[in-house]
Scaffold this motif. Structure first.
Motif, PDB file in Angstrom:
ATOM      1  N   LEU A  13      99.924 111.290  69.521  1.00 18.80           N
ATOM      2  CA  LEU A  13      98.593 111.860  69.707  1.00 18.80           C
ATOM      3  C   LEU A  13      98.653 113.361  69.996  1.00 18.80           C
ATOM      4  N   VAL A  14      99.443 113.770  70.965  1.00 19.11           N
ATOM      5  CA  VAL A  14      99.521 115.190  71.331  1.00 19.11           C
ATOM      6  C   VAL A  14     100.099 116.036  70.196  1.00 19.11           C
TER       7      VAL A  14
ATOM      8  N   GLN B 130      96.693 120.053  64.448  1.00 19.16           N
ATOM      9  CA  GLN B 130      95.342 120.207  63.917  1.00 19.16           C
ATOM     10  C   GLN B 130      94.655 121.451  64.476  1.00 19.16           C
ATOM     11  N   ILE B 131      94.769 121.665  65.773  1.00 20.68           N
ATOM     12  CA  ILE B 131      94.164 122.851  66.381  1.00 20.68           C
ATOM     13  C   ILE B 131      94.830 124.120  65.849  1.00 20.68           C
ATOM     14  N   GLY B 132      96.146 124.075  65.695  1.00 19.39           N
ATOM     15  CA  GLY B 132      96.852 125.220  65.132  1.00 19.39           C
ATOM     16  C   GLY B 132      96.387 125.532  63.720  1.00 19.39           C
ATOM     17  N   GLY B 133      96.216 124.510  62.903  1.00 16.48           N
ATOM     18  CA  GLY B 133      95.729 124.714  61.540  1.00 16.48           C
ATOM     19  C   GLY B 133      94.330 125.283  61.515  1.00 16.48           C
ATOM     20  N   GLY B 134      93.469 124.826  62.437  1.00 21.77           N
ATOM     21  CA  GLY B 134      92.102 125.321  62.505  1.00 21.77           C
ATOM     22  C   GLY B 134      92.043 126.786  62.899  1.00 21.77           C
ATOM     23  N   ILE B 135      92.856 127.179  63.885  1.00 18.68           N
ATOM     24  CA  ILE B 135      92.869 128.577  64.324  1.00 18.68           C
ATOM     25  C   ILE B 135      93.453 129.482  63.248  1.00 18.68           C
ATOM     26  N   PHE B 136      94.494 129.018  62.586  1.00 16.93           N
ATOM     27  CA  PHE B 136      95.094 129.814  61.504  1.00 16.93           C
ATOM     28  C   PHE B 136      94.082 130.027  60.383  1.00 16.93           C
ATOM     29  N   ALA B 137      93.330 128.989  60.058  1.00 22.64           N
ATOM     30  CA  ALA B 137      92.296 129.112  59.031  1.00 22.64           C
ATOM     31  C   ALA B 137      91.218 130.102  59.460  1.00 22.64           C
ATOM     32  N   GLY B 138      90.808 130.025  60.740  1.00 21.80           N
ATOM     33  CA  GLY B 138      89.819 130.961  61.250  1.00 21.80           C
ATOM     34  C   GLY B 138      90.304 132.394  61.167  1.00 21.80           C
ATOM     35  N   GLY B 139      91.574 132.630  61.483  1.00 26.36           N
ATOM     36  CA  GLY B 139      92.137 133.972  61.422  1.00 26.36           C
ATOM     37  C   GLY B 139      92.191 134.514  60.011  1.00 26.36           C
TER      38      GLY B 139
END
Length: 244
Positions: A87-88, A94-103
Motif C-alpha cells: 500500500l505505502v 502515485q503521488i510522485g507521478g502526480g507531482i512530476f506531471a504537475g511540474g
C-alpha cells in the motif's frame, strides 16, 4: 513482478493520468480563449481523463493492476484485492507521478505569454474556487459518492466472474462519466494524487483546501471496497490484475 517494477509502472501511469487529464484542462479546454469553438470544453476534458486510464490499463494493467490512484489502492486493500505491504509503496509512486506531471505541465503552460496560476491550473476546489461556486458540503458529498461508484465499478469489472477483456473500457468510461458529473462542482478529483499534483504548484488556497480531496476520495473508496466485498462474500486475498 517485483515491487520496484510495479511501482515504476504506477509512477508512469499516474503521470499519464495527471498530465493527460489536467493537461487537457489547462492547455486545451478553452483554446485559445473561452469564445473560440476549438476548445475541447468539459466533455473533452472528461474524455481525456477516461482515455488516460483506459490506455494505461491496457499498457500496465498486467504489471501493476493500474491503480493510478491512492484511493483505488486503499479501496482494493479494504476489499481484499490488494496486500497491505504494497500500500505505502504504491501510494508513494502515485503521488510522485502526480507531482512530476504537475511540474512538467507547469513548465509547458508557463511558456505561453499571459499564463497565470490565478486561473486555477486545474486544481480542485470548493466555494469560490469551485467552477460552479458549489459549497464545501456539496464538494464533499460529490467526491465521496463519485469515488465510491468508481471503485465499485473497478471491483465489479475486475472480478474473476465478470466478462473478460472489457475492464479497461468500462473503467475508462466510468471515469469519463464521473468527470461529466463532477467537474462543475470541484474540477473533480476522486484521486488524491491527481489533486496533489496541481495543488503543489498553485499553493495557497489549493493547498488549504486539499484536505477535502484527500479525505473524501479515500473514505469513498474504502466504503466501496467494504460494500463490494460484503456483497460478493469473497474474502480471499487476490491481487487485482486486468485481464485483457
Amino acid at each position: 513482478m517485483s515491487i520496484t517494477k510495479r511501482c515504476l509502472a504506477e509512477f508512469i501511469g499516474t503521470f499519464w493520468l495527471v498530465f493527460g487529464g489536467c493537461g487537457s484542462a489547462v492547455l486545451a479546454a478553452s483554446f485559445p480563449d473561452s469564445n473560440n469553438a476549438l476548445g475541447i470544453g468539459l466533455l473533452g476534458v472528461s474524455l481525456a481523463f477516461g482515455l488516460t486510464v483506459m490506455t494505461m490499463a491496457y499498457a500496465i494493467g498486467h504489471i501493476s493492476g493500474c491503480h493510478l490512484n491512492p484511493a483505488v489502492s486503499l479501496g482494493l486493500w479494504v476489499g481484499k484485492r490488494f496486500p497491505k505491504t504494497d500500500l505505502v509503496p504504491y501510494i508513494s509512486a502515485q503521488i510522485g507521478g502526480g507531482i512530476f506531471a504537475g511540474g512538467l505541465l507547469y513548465l509547458i503552460a508557463s511558456g505561453k505569454p499571459g499564463f497565470t496560476l490565478m486561473d486555477g491550473f486545474a486544481a480542485n476546489g470548493y466555494g469560490v474556487h469551485s467552477p460552479g461556486g458549489y459549497s464545501m458540503l456539496a464538494a464533499l458529498v460529490t467526491e465521496f459518492v463519485l469515488t465510491f461508484m468508481f471503485l465499485f465499478v473497478i471491483m465489479g469489472v475486475t472480478d474473476r466472474r465478470a466478462p473478460q477483456g472489457f475492464a479497461p473500457v468500462a473503467i475508462g468510461l466510468a471515469l469519463t462519466l464521473i468527470h461529466l458529473i463532477g467537474i462543475p462542482v470541484t474540477n473533480l478529483s476522486v484521486n488524491p494524487a491527481r489533486s496533489i499534483g496541481p495543488a503543489v504548484f498553485v499553493g495557497g488556497w489549493a493547498m488549504a483546501q486539499l484536505w477535502l480531496f484527500l479525505l473524501a476520495p479515500l473514505a469513498g473508496a474504502a466504503c466501496a471496497g467494504l460494500v463490494y466485498s460484503t456483497l460478493v462474500g469473497d474474502v480471499k486475498l487476490r491481487r487485482m490484475k486486468l485481464k485483457i
